[in-house]
Design an enzyme around this catalytic site. Structure first.
Site, PDB file in Angstrom:
ATOM      1  N   ASP A  15       1.785   4.023   2.864  1.00 20.72           N
ATOM      2  CA  ASP A  15       0.771   4.890   2.264  1.00 20.72           C
ATOM      3  C   ASP A  15       1.391   6.024   1.453  1.00 20.72           C
ATOM      4  O   ASP A  15       1.680   5.851   0.272  1.00 20.72           O
ATOM      5  CB  ASP A  15      -0.158   5.422   3.350  1.00 20.72           C
ATOM      6  CG  ASP A  15      -1.525   5.845   2.826  1.00 20.72           C
ATOM      7  OD1 ASP A  15      -1.768   5.670   1.619  1.00 20.72           O
ATOM      8  OD2 ASP A  15      -2.345   6.333   3.617  1.00 20.72           O
ATOM      9  N   ASP A  16       1.573   7.185   2.056  1.00 22.41           N
ATOM     10  CA  ASP A  16       2.139   8.374   1.401  1.00 22.41           C
ATOM     11  C   ASP A  16       3.275   8.908   2.272  1.00 22.41           C
ATOM     12  O   ASP A  16       3.130   9.941   2.949  1.00 22.41           O
ATOM     13  CB  ASP A  16       1.059   9.443   1.222  1.00 22.41           C
ATOM     14  CG  ASP A  16      -0.100   8.967   0.377  1.00 22.41           C
ATOM     15  OD1 ASP A  16       0.024   8.976  -0.858  1.00 22.41           O
ATOM     16  OD2 ASP A  16      -1.130   8.569   0.959  1.00 22.41           O
ATOM     17  N   GLU A  66     -11.378   3.448   5.957  1.00 21.57           N
ATOM     18  CA  GLU A  66     -10.408   4.388   6.532  1.00 21.57           C
ATOM     19  C   GLU A  66     -11.231   5.529   7.136  1.00 21.57           C
ATOM     20  O   GLU A  66     -11.449   5.573   8.344  1.00 21.57           O
ATOM     21  CB  GLU A  66      -9.454   4.912   5.464  1.00 21.57           C
ATOM     22  CG  GLU A  66      -8.439   5.919   5.988  1.00 21.57           C
ATOM     23  CD  GLU A  66      -7.661   6.612   4.876  1.00 21.57           C
ATOM     24  OE1 GLU A  66      -6.623   7.198   5.197  1.00 21.57           O
ATOM     25  OE2 GLU A  66      -8.093   6.590   3.704  1.00 21.57           O
ATOM     26  N   HIS A 105       1.444   4.829  -2.448  1.00 18.23           N
ATOM     27  CA  HIS A 105       1.089   5.691  -3.570  1.00 18.23           C
ATOM     28  C   HIS A 105       2.353   6.373  -4.077  1.00 18.23           C
ATOM     29  O   HIS A 105       3.004   7.117  -3.334  1.00 18.23           O
ATOM     30  CB  HIS A 105       0.078   6.744  -3.131  1.00 18.23           C
ATOM     31  CG  HIS A 105      -1.218   6.181  -2.647  1.00 18.23           C
ATOM     32  ND1 HIS A 105      -2.309   6.006  -3.471  1.00 18.23           N
ATOM     33  CD2 HIS A 105      -1.593   5.732  -1.418  1.00 18.23           C
ATOM     34  CE1 HIS A 105      -3.313   5.488  -2.768  1.00 18.23           C
ATOM     35  NE2 HIS A 105      -2.900   5.309  -1.523  1.00 18.23           N
ATOM     36  N   HIS A 111       0.860  -1.184   0.000  1.00 14.05           N
ATOM     37  CA  HIS A 111       0.000   0.000   0.000  1.00 14.05           C
ATOM     38  C   HIS A 111       0.894   1.230   0.000  1.00 14.05           C
ATOM     39  O   HIS A 111       1.254   1.756   1.049  1.00 14.05           O
ATOM     40  CB  HIS A 111      -0.914  -0.021   1.230  1.00 14.05           C
ATOM     41  CG  HIS A 111      -1.952   1.062   1.250  1.00 14.05           C
ATOM     42  ND1 HIS A 111      -3.193   0.884   1.827  1.00 14.05           N
ATOM     43  CD2 HIS A 111      -1.947   2.340   0.778  1.00 14.05           C
ATOM     44  CE1 HIS A 111      -3.895   2.002   1.708  1.00 14.05           C
ATOM     45  NE2 HIS A 111      -3.140   2.903   1.083  1.00 14.05           N
TER      46      HIS A 111
END
EC number: 3.5.4.2
Length: 339
Positions: free
Chosen positions: A275-276, A197, A16, A14
């Site tokens: 994630d980010d 989320e 990005h 996961h």
């Protein structure tokens, strides 16, 4: 523990790519492409990373993505992340990208995908990191726009392993994209979706029943529905959880209040991801360490997250076995008795 996590062979599911755009690279690309950023310095940009919710984050995220305009930009972004993977002993990664962010502002789909796929291939050849590419639809846009994006993705079927669904859950339930996900599955793509989320447990059920996904991204609201947790355990449907992101976006007010370890102990196939990371202050090792320290985990418990990620990946059984052997070799060395 920090040294153990650093050397632990890991898989990230996961991530990005646009969320790995570090401020330094953002300023470099802005200068390269004559883009004027509304920040006077790297420090002022970093100071803006005080997110109260998902939408506040997305506003800055989309703004930063405007500096990505050429195939070389997307190559540089992707390869920078892969070099970080090498440093962190991430041996396989399955990364998201959002072509609609870029095509909306005039950057061709081929430009985006060409730069990313070229970097991923070079990452395997030069760094030994295998990868899979997941194309996400923006859920705040229409399903018809997603269908048009899917048609372009079919031309890259050999490079894109799955399609996903991201952006703001609010007002955009999974059922909105039932047709395009059916089309994607019929074309041979694997499917994933962000759910649970900011959205409720019902969004997770929607991703399961309407979109028939192979993995749930985030999914932490499953704890609100014991029947859903039982379903996840029974079917071993993976969750790709992002602990530091969840805290940064106030899904949980503190890492010590996160439910990831409870889910692990209940038998959910839960994984740790970043994630980010450029925006949320932590790549994969930092996420592992934050969870390990907050819950006083043993090394064996930490290693289960890596084992789960191997199981949850879209690799063939043969390639999963190879990664599992790398993990077991590392653990054998770590726990070998000192004579």
């Amino acid at each position: 523990m920090k040294g153990f996590i650093s050397g632990l062979p890991k898989v990230e599911l996961h991530l990005h790519l646009e969320g790995t755009l570090e401020p330094e690279l953002m300023f470099t690309l802005a200068e390269r492409n004559n883009v004027i950023l509304p920040y006077s310095s790297i420090e002022s940009l970093k100071a803006a990373y005080q997110f109260h919710d998902l939408q506040a984050f997305l506003d800055i995220y989309y703004q930063g993505a405007l500096v990505l305009q050429t195939e070389q930009d997307f190559y540089d972004l992707t390869y920078a992340y892969l070099k970080r993977c090498k440093e962190e002993h991430i041996i396989h990664t399955e990364v998201f990208f959002d072509p609609q962010i870029h095509t909306q502002t005039g950057t061709p789909f081929d430009t985006v995908t060409g730069g990313v796929t070229r970097a991923l291939k070079d990452g395997e050849a030069n760094l030994g990191i295998t990868s899979g590419l997941i194309m996400c639809f923006l859920r705040d846009l229409s399903e018809d726009e997603a269908i048009e994006t899917l048609k372009q993705a079919i031309l890259y079927k050999d490079d894109i392993v799955a399609v996903g669904l991201d952006s703001s859950e609010s007002g955009n339930p999974p059922e909105k994209f039932e047709r395009v996900f059916a089309m994607a599955r019929n074309t041979g793509f694997k499917t994933v979706a962000h759910a649970g989320e900011e959205g409720s447990a019902d969004y997770i059920w929607g991703a399961i029943n309407a979109l028939k996904v192979d993995r749930i991204d985030h999914g932490v609201r499953c704890s609100d529905d014991p029947k859903l947790v039982d379903y996840l355990v029974e079917h071993q449907l993976p969750l790709t959880v992002c602990p530091l992101s969840n805290v940064q976006l106030n899904v949980f007010d503190d890492i010590a209040h996160h439910n990831i370890v409870d889910l692990l102990k209940q038998g959910v196939l839960v994984t740790i991801n970043s994630d980010d990371p450029a925006y949320f202050g932590g790549y994969l090792n930092e996420n592992y360490l934050a969870v390990a320290e907050a819950f006083d985990l043993t090394k064996q418990e930490v290693a289960r997250f890596s084992e789960n990620a191997i199981k949850a990946s879209f690799l063939s059984d043969e390639k999963k076995q190879l990664l599992q052997q790398k993990l077991e070799h590392y653990l054998d060395i770590q726990f070998r008795p000192i004579i």
